[in-house]
Design an enzyme around this catalytic site. Structure first.
Site, short mmCIF file in Angstrom:
data_model
loop_
_atom_site.label_atom_id
_atom_site.label_comp_id
_atom_site.label_asym_id
_atom_site.label_seq_id
_atom_site.Cartn_x
_atom_site.Cartn_y
_atom_site.Cartn_z
N THR A 194 0.88 -1.17 0.00
CA THR A 194 0.00 0.00 0.00
C THR A 194 0.91 1.20 0.00
O THR A 194 2.08 1.08 0.34
CB THR A 194 -0.88 0.00 1.28
OG1 THR A 194 -1.93 -0.95 1.13
CG2 THR A 194 -1.50 1.34 1.59
N ARG A 222 -13.90 -7.65 -2.01
CA ARG A 222 -13.20 -7.39 -0.75
C ARG A 222 -12.65 -5.95 -0.71
O ARG A 222 -12.04 -5.46 -1.66
CB ARG A 222 -12.05 -8.39 -0.61
CG ARG A 222 -11.23 -8.24 0.67
CD ARG A 222 -10.01 -7.38 0.49
NE ARG A 222 -9.12 -7.44 1.65
CZ ARG A 222 -8.11 -6.62 1.87
NH1 ARG A 222 -7.84 -5.67 0.99
NH2 ARG A 222 -7.35 -6.72 2.93
N VAL A 223 -12.86 -5.29 0.41
CA VAL A 223 -12.29 -3.97 0.65
C VAL A 223 -11.45 -4.05 1.92
O VAL A 223 -11.89 -4.62 2.92
CB VAL A 223 -13.40 -2.90 0.81
CG1 VAL A 223 -12.80 -1.55 1.15
CG2 VAL A 223 -14.25 -2.80 -0.46
N GLY A 224 -10.24 -3.50 1.87
CA GLY A 224 -9.35 -3.53 3.04
C GLY A 224 -9.54 -2.31 3.93
O GLY A 224 -10.56 -1.61 3.86
N ASP A 225 -8.54 -2.06 4.74
CA ASP A 225 -8.62 -0.96 5.71
C ASP A 225 -8.31 0.41 5.11
O ASP A 225 -8.74 1.43 5.64
CB ASP A 225 -7.61 -1.21 6.84
CG ASP A 225 -6.19 -1.28 6.30
OD1 ASP A 225 -5.96 -2.02 5.31
OD2 ASP A 225 -5.30 -0.59 6.83
N THR A 245 -0.56 0.28 6.70
CA THR A 245 -0.36 -0.74 5.68
C THR A 245 -0.25 -2.09 6.36
O THR A 245 0.34 -2.20 7.43
CB THR A 245 0.89 -0.47 4.83
OG1 THR A 245 1.12 -1.62 3.99
CG2 THR A 245 2.13 -0.24 5.67
N GLY A 246 -0.83 -3.11 5.77
CA GLY A 246 -0.76 -4.44 6.37
C GLY A 246 -2.03 -5.21 6.10
O GLY A 246 -2.83 -4.82 5.23
N GLY A 248 -5.36 -5.86 6.07
CA GLY A 248 -6.45 -4.92 6.32
C GLY A 248 -7.52 -5.44 7.25
O GLY A 248 -8.12 -4.68 8.01
N1 ASP Z 1 -3.82 -2.69 3.94
C1 ASP Z 1 -3.99 -3.11 2.57
C2 ASP Z 1 -5.27 -3.88 2.44
O1 ASP Z 1 -5.55 -4.70 3.30
C3 ASP Z 1 -2.87 -3.94 2.07
C4 ASP Z 1 -1.51 -3.58 2.57
O2 ASP Z 1 -1.29 -2.50 3.06
O3 ASP Z 1 -0.60 -4.38 2.48
O4 ASP Z 1 -5.94 -3.71 1.46
#
Ligand code: ASP
Length: 330
Positions: A194, A222-225, A245-246, A248
């Site tokens: 991200t 799917r929607v992340g954070d 980032t990570g 989500g």
């Molecule tokens: N946080 C992002 C998501 O889950 C992905 C990421 O940051 O690695 O969509």
């Protein structure tokens, strides 16, 4: 002259994703490409702030550069869904007003961060998704992206590997694609990534912006954070601005970005203590991996991650540029 040594009037922190980022796994040319890109992006945002520009303008400028860089999972170089599409999410938040704009599942808009800002400033809403977000983008005059605009061979290979390992069908490769050779330098830091930027401007306001392709092989809309205000993105002049980032799914459940701001505002924690408590303690305890960057109205800058690395950079008035990739870097 301000006492910029102790309290910078402007500051900017940038991330390009967290994950399995280890010295032994990155080739020197890859590492150099990431470091150069992060430095350039941080300096571009710093230029806006130094000239008296707003935190929002600095964020939009920097995130657009990251969206155009195939090294990062946002815009060009975004990961693919299980159906072989690039579905992009982004958010921006203004700490001065608590104004916020977010988009999810965007497929035909070149700069999702600019669309998120347009949502905040001109839609009368906070979050738009899919076809509705695209309709608003065209109505607003946002630059459209043609078919295959976000495609890179590098991310397509990651999708094929992921689907093969999961025993899922491999979709037809998108037509009308032209690869970007720089994408071959992109490192596979897991299956996600991200980009995000937080900034403090000379008017004393903070803001945050985040943009992503999400996770490789994501399914079912799917929607992340990242576009969820309070989870992957949050900003309040009363506390701080955060971009995450990570994985989500964990960040959403913990309301990571807002939780950090609450610790600063309500418990009086320093910014570093707040990001560490949420990332190192709460996120790790829940089993999530990733990281955050943050900035406060008094010029504090912080980052924290529980992965082996996070692409990151920061610079503030009177402070040197710092760029980090691995855990022990800066
Ligand atoms: N946080 C992002 C998501 O889950 C992905 C990421 O940051 O690695 O969509």
């Amino acid at each position: 002259m301000t006492d910029s040594a102790s309290r910078p009037r402007w500051a900017i922190v940038v991330h390009g994703g967290a994950g399995v980022i280890e010295r032994a796994r990155l080739k020197p040319a890859q590492e150099q490409a990431y470091r150069e890109a992060l430095a350039q992006v941080a300096q571009a945002g710093a230029g806006v702030l130094e000239a008296g520009g707003s935190a929002l303008d600095a964020i939009e400028t920097s995130v657009r550069l990251l969206e155009d860089d195939p090294l990062f999972n946002a815009g060009l170089g975004a990961v693919f869904t299980a159906e072989g599409r690039n579905e992009l999410d982004a958010a921006i938040m203004d700490g001065a007003t608590l104004g916020a704009g977010a988009v999810a599942g965007v497929t035909r808009t070149r700069h999702p961060i600019s669309l998120a800002r347009a949502v905040m400033e001109r839609s009368g809403h906070v979050m738009l998704i899919g076809e509705g977000a695209e309709a608003f983008a065209r109505h607003d005059g946002q630059e459209a992206a043609g078919p295959g605009a976000f495609f890179t061979e590098r991310r397509w290979r990651s999708l094929v590997n992921f689907l093969t390992a999961e025993g899922l069908p491999i979709p037809a490769k998108p037509q009308a694609t032209r690869d970007n050779p720089k994408a071959e330098l992109a490192h596979d830091e897991g299956k996600h990534g991200t980009v995000g930027v937080v900034a403090l401007d000379m008017a004393g306001h903070v803001a945050a912006g985040t943009s992503t392709g999400g996770v490789t092989g994501k399914r079912w809309g799917r929607v992340g954070d990242s576009p969820v205000i309070g989870a992957g993105t949050y900003a309040s002049d009363r506390a701080c601005a955060v971009s995450a980032t990570g994985a989500g799914e964990y960040f959403i459940r913990l309301g990571v970005a807002q939780a950090i701001c609450a610790l600063v505002e309500l418990k009086g924690l320093s910014l570093q203590a707040a990001v560490d408590e949420v990332v190192q303690d709460r996120l790790t305890a829940l089993g999530g991996d990733g990281g955050v960057i943050a900035v406060a109205p008094d010029g504090q800058m912080a980052w924290s991650f529980n992965t082996s690395g996070m692409y990151r950079a920061r610079i503030a008035e009177g402070r040197p540029l710092e760029v980090g990739v691995y855990k022990d870097d800066v």
